[in-house]
Motif scaffolding. Structure first.
Motif, PDB file in Angstrom:
ATOM      1  N   LEU A 174     -16.575  -5.698  -3.687  1.00  0.00           N
ATOM      2  CA  LEU A 174     -16.069  -6.137  -2.390  1.00  0.00           C
ATOM      3  C   LEU A 174     -14.568  -5.869  -2.331  1.00  0.00           C
ATOM      4  O   LEU A 174     -13.788  -6.498  -3.055  1.00  0.00           O
ATOM      5  N   ALA A 175     -14.186  -4.926  -1.487  1.00  0.00           N
ATOM      6  CA  ALA A 175     -12.788  -4.530  -1.362  1.00  0.00           C
ATOM      7  C   ALA A 175     -12.170  -5.152  -0.119  1.00  0.00           C
ATOM      8  O   ALA A 175     -12.872  -5.522   0.828  1.00  0.00           O
ATOM      9  N   MET A 176     -10.852  -5.222  -0.114  1.00  0.00           N
ATOM     10  CA  MET A 176     -10.160  -5.846   1.005  1.00  0.00           C
ATOM     11  C   MET A 176      -9.928  -4.894   2.176  1.00  0.00           C
ATOM     12  O   MET A 176      -9.678  -5.357   3.296  1.00  0.00           O
ATOM     13  N   THR A 177     -10.022  -3.581   1.944  1.00  0.00           N
ATOM     14  CA  THR A 177      -9.887  -2.606   3.030  1.00  0.00           C
ATOM     15  C   THR A 177     -10.899  -1.489   2.831  1.00  0.00           C
ATOM     16  O   THR A 177     -11.429  -1.298   1.724  1.00  0.00           O
ATOM     17  N   ASP A 178     -11.139  -0.735   3.886  1.00  0.00           N
ATOM     18  CA  ASP A 178     -12.087   0.366   3.772  1.00  0.00           C
ATOM     19  C   ASP A 178     -11.573   1.462   2.844  1.00  0.00           C
ATOM     20  O   ASP A 178     -12.355   2.109   2.137  1.00  0.00           O
ATOM     21  N   GLN A 179     -10.261   1.679   2.803  1.00  0.00           N
ATOM     22  CA  GLN A 179      -9.705   2.674   1.893  1.00  0.00           C
ATOM     23  C   GLN A 179      -9.932   2.268   0.437  1.00  0.00           C
ATOM     24  O   GLN A 179     -10.309   3.099  -0.405  1.00  0.00           O
ATOM     25  N   LEU A 180      -9.720   0.996   0.133  1.00  0.00           N
ATOM     26  CA  LEU A 180      -9.960   0.494  -1.220  1.00  0.00           C
ATOM     27  C   LEU A 180     -11.442   0.546  -1.569  1.00  0.00           C
ATOM     28  O   LEU A 180     -11.815   0.847  -2.703  1.00  0.00           O
ATOM     29  N   ARG A 181     -12.297   0.253  -0.602  1.00  0.00           N
ATOM     30  CA  ARG A 181     -13.750   0.367  -0.813  1.00  0.00           C
ATOM     31  C   ARG A 181     -14.129   1.777  -1.222  1.00  0.00           C
ATOM     32  O   ARG A 181     -14.870   1.983  -2.187  1.00  0.00           O
ATOM     33  N   ASP A 182     -13.623   2.754  -0.492  1.00  0.00           N
ATOM     34  CA  ASP A 182     -13.975   4.139  -0.778  1.00  0.00           C
ATOM     35  C   ASP A 182     -13.405   4.585  -2.122  1.00  0.00           C
ATOM     36  O   ASP A 182     -14.048   5.355  -2.849  1.00  0.00           O
ATOM     37  N   GLN A 183     -12.223   4.100  -2.460  1.00  0.00           N
ATOM     38  CA  GLN A 183     -11.623   4.454  -3.740  1.00  0.00           C
ATOM     39  C   GLN A 183     -12.438   3.885  -4.890  1.00  0.00           C
ATOM     40  O   GLN A 183     -12.713   4.583  -5.870  1.00  0.00           O
ATOM     41  N   ALA A 184     -12.828   2.630  -4.789  1.00  0.00           N
ATOM     42  CA  ALA A 184     -13.652   2.021  -5.840  1.00  0.00           C
ATOM     43  C   ALA A 184     -15.019   2.684  -5.909  1.00  0.00           C
ATOM     44  O   ALA A 184     -15.543   2.944  -6.997  1.00  0.00           O
ATOM     45  N   GLY A 185     -15.599   2.991  -4.744  1.00  0.00           N
ATOM     46  CA  GLY A 185     -16.912   3.614  -4.715  1.00  0.00           C
ATOM     47  C   GLY A 185     -16.937   4.989  -5.343  1.00  0.00           C
ATOM     48  O   GLY A 185     -17.993   5.453  -5.790  1.00  0.00           O
ATOM     49  N   GLY A 186     -15.783   5.650  -5.398  1.00  0.00           N
ATOM     50  CA  GLY A 186     -15.714   6.969  -5.993  1.00  0.00           C
ATOM     51  C   GLY A 186     -15.492   6.963  -7.491  1.00  0.00           C
ATOM     52  O   GLY A 186     -15.375   8.027  -8.106  1.00  0.00           O
ATOM     53  N   MET A 187     -15.483   5.784  -8.100  1.00  0.00           N
ATOM     54  CA  MET A 187     -15.160   5.686  -9.523  1.00  0.00           C
ATOM     55  C   MET A 187     -16.366   5.479 -10.422  1.00  0.00           C
ATOM     56  O   MET A 187     -16.207   5.299 -11.630  1.00  0.00           O
ATOM     57  N   GLY A 188     -17.568   5.509  -9.849  1.00  0.00           N
ATOM     58  CA  GLY A 188     -18.735   5.299 -10.687  1.00  0.00           C
ATOM     59  C   GLY A 188     -19.992   5.877 -10.074  1.00  0.00           C
ATOM     60  O   GLY A 188     -20.105   5.975  -8.850  1.00  0.00           O
ATOM     61  N   PHE A 189     -20.942   6.264 -10.910  1.00  0.00           N
ATOM     62  CA  PHE A 189     -22.207   6.821 -10.439  1.00  0.00           C
ATOM     63  C   PHE A 189     -22.979   5.766  -9.662  1.00  0.00           C
ATOM     64  O   PHE A 189     -23.230   4.676 -10.154  1.00  0.00           O
ATOM     65  N   GLY A 190     -23.333   6.065  -8.430  1.00  0.00           N
ATOM     66  CA  GLY A 190     -24.069   5.121  -7.602  1.00  0.00           C
ATOM     67  C   GLY A 190     -23.224   4.014  -7.017  1.00  0.00           C
ATOM     68  O   GLY A 190     -23.743   3.161  -6.300  1.00  0.00           O
ATOM     69  N   ALA A 191     -21.912   4.000  -7.301  1.00  0.00           N
ATOM     70  CA  ALA A 191     -21.059   2.910  -6.837  1.00  0.00           C
ATOM     71  C   ALA A 191     -20.927   2.823  -5.321  1.00  0.00           C
ATOM     72  O   ALA A 191     -20.775   1.713  -4.797  1.00  0.00           O
ATOM     73  N   PRO A 192     -20.969   3.931  -4.563  1.00  0.00           N
ATOM     74  CA  PRO A 192     -20.850   3.784  -3.105  1.00  0.00           C
ATOM     75  C   PRO A 192     -21.902   2.863  -2.494  1.00  0.00           C
ATOM     76  O   PRO A 192     -21.627   2.163  -1.519  1.00  0.00           O
ATOM     77  N   ALA A 193     -23.099   2.839  -3.057  1.00  0.00           N
ATOM     78  CA  ALA A 193     -24.169   1.989  -2.523  1.00  0.00           C
ATOM     79  C   ALA A 193     -23.913   0.516  -2.780  1.00  0.00           C
ATOM     80  O   ALA A 193     -24.504  -0.348  -2.126  1.00  0.00           O
ATOM     81  N   ARG A 194     -23.009   0.205  -3.706  1.00  0.00           N
ATOM     82  CA  ARG A 194     -22.693  -1.187  -4.057  1.00  0.00           C
ATOM     83  C   ARG A 194     -21.334  -1.610  -3.543  1.00  0.00           C
ATOM     84  O   ARG A 194     -20.892  -2.727  -3.816  1.00  0.00           O
ATOM     85  N   SER A 195     -20.642  -0.727  -2.821  1.00  0.00           N
ATOM     86  CA  SER A 195     -19.270  -0.979  -2.405  1.00  0.00           C
ATOM     87  C   SER A 195     -19.173  -1.248  -0.903  1.00  0.00           C
ATOM     88  O   SER A 195     -19.673  -0.450  -0.098  1.00  0.00           O
TER      89      SER A 195
END
Length: 205
Positions: free
Chosen positions: A83-104
């Motif tokens: 759970l990120a505080m902004t959409d930019q942070l969400r996308d950055q975190a989601g790009g750091m792991g396999f399958g992470a976008p579906a959990r971000s």
């Protein structure tokens, strides 16, 4: 369910959300609900910002012992929900792991989806994320450098999203979205030639 909260410095917003979640788990007797936080530009090793610490205490959490840390692929990988505080942070975190976008998600995005759909799993949140109208940026601004009142307002906004969202999800056993498991490379086994053929092909004269 293990939740990872993400912001920039990891001394204000994500720290508030982490410590609020820990208090929530105790108050509602949810021992399997755990939380941690990190920052994309973390002030590594710093404690919670003083006004953020006051906000945490005011929400019933404990700011003591907190130390900021940088967002890493390892933290992303072990989180069931990011759970990120902004959409930019969400996308950055989601790009750091396999399958992470579906959990971000952004925190406010996840809360909106759960409220409108009645989702009780992370998979249901993910499945519904593109079915609902996107009406505005669902971001929580950084209060760093602002007044105590601004920190209180940010803390209230975080609490108003975190509490109902996690109370909706935490009582249920969570599994990572199925879409993640379907993204992997599948290698089909090939029929093996007889050992005699292998030996013949490699026989030296």
């Amino acid at each position: 369910m293990h939740v990872l909260f993400v912001c920039n410095g990891n001394v204000c917003r994500s720290a508030i959300a982490e410590r609020l979640t820990r208090a929530l788990a105790v108050d509602y007797e949810l021992p399997r609900l755990t939380a941690e936080s990190a920052g994309t530009r973390a002030l590594v090793g710093f404690p919670v910002e003083p006004l953020a610490a006051q906000t945490i205490a005011g929400l019933g959490g404990d700011p003591e012992g907190f130390r900021a840390r940088k967002l890493t692929p390892e933290l992303v990988d072990r989180a069931d929900l990011i759970l990120a505080m902004t959409d930019q942070l969400r996308d950055q975190a989601g790009g750091m792991g396999f399958g992470a976008p579906a959990r971000s998600f952004t925190l406010l995005e996840a809360r909106r989806i759960a409220k409108l759909t009645g989702a009780r799993t992370i998979g249901e949140l993910h499945a519904a994320r593109h079915d609902l109208a996107y009406v505005h940026r669902e971001n929580i601004a950084d209060p760093i450098g602002l007044s105590a009142q601004s920190y209180c307002e940010v803390g209230d906004r975080i609490a108003e999203a975190v509490v109902p969202l996690l109370l909706a999800l935490a009582p249920y056993e969570q599994h990572r979205p199925v879409a993640e498991a379907q993204l992997g490379l599948v290698i089909r086994p090939q029929p093996q030639a007889p050992l005699s053929a292998f030996l013949a092909a490699n026989r030296t004269r």
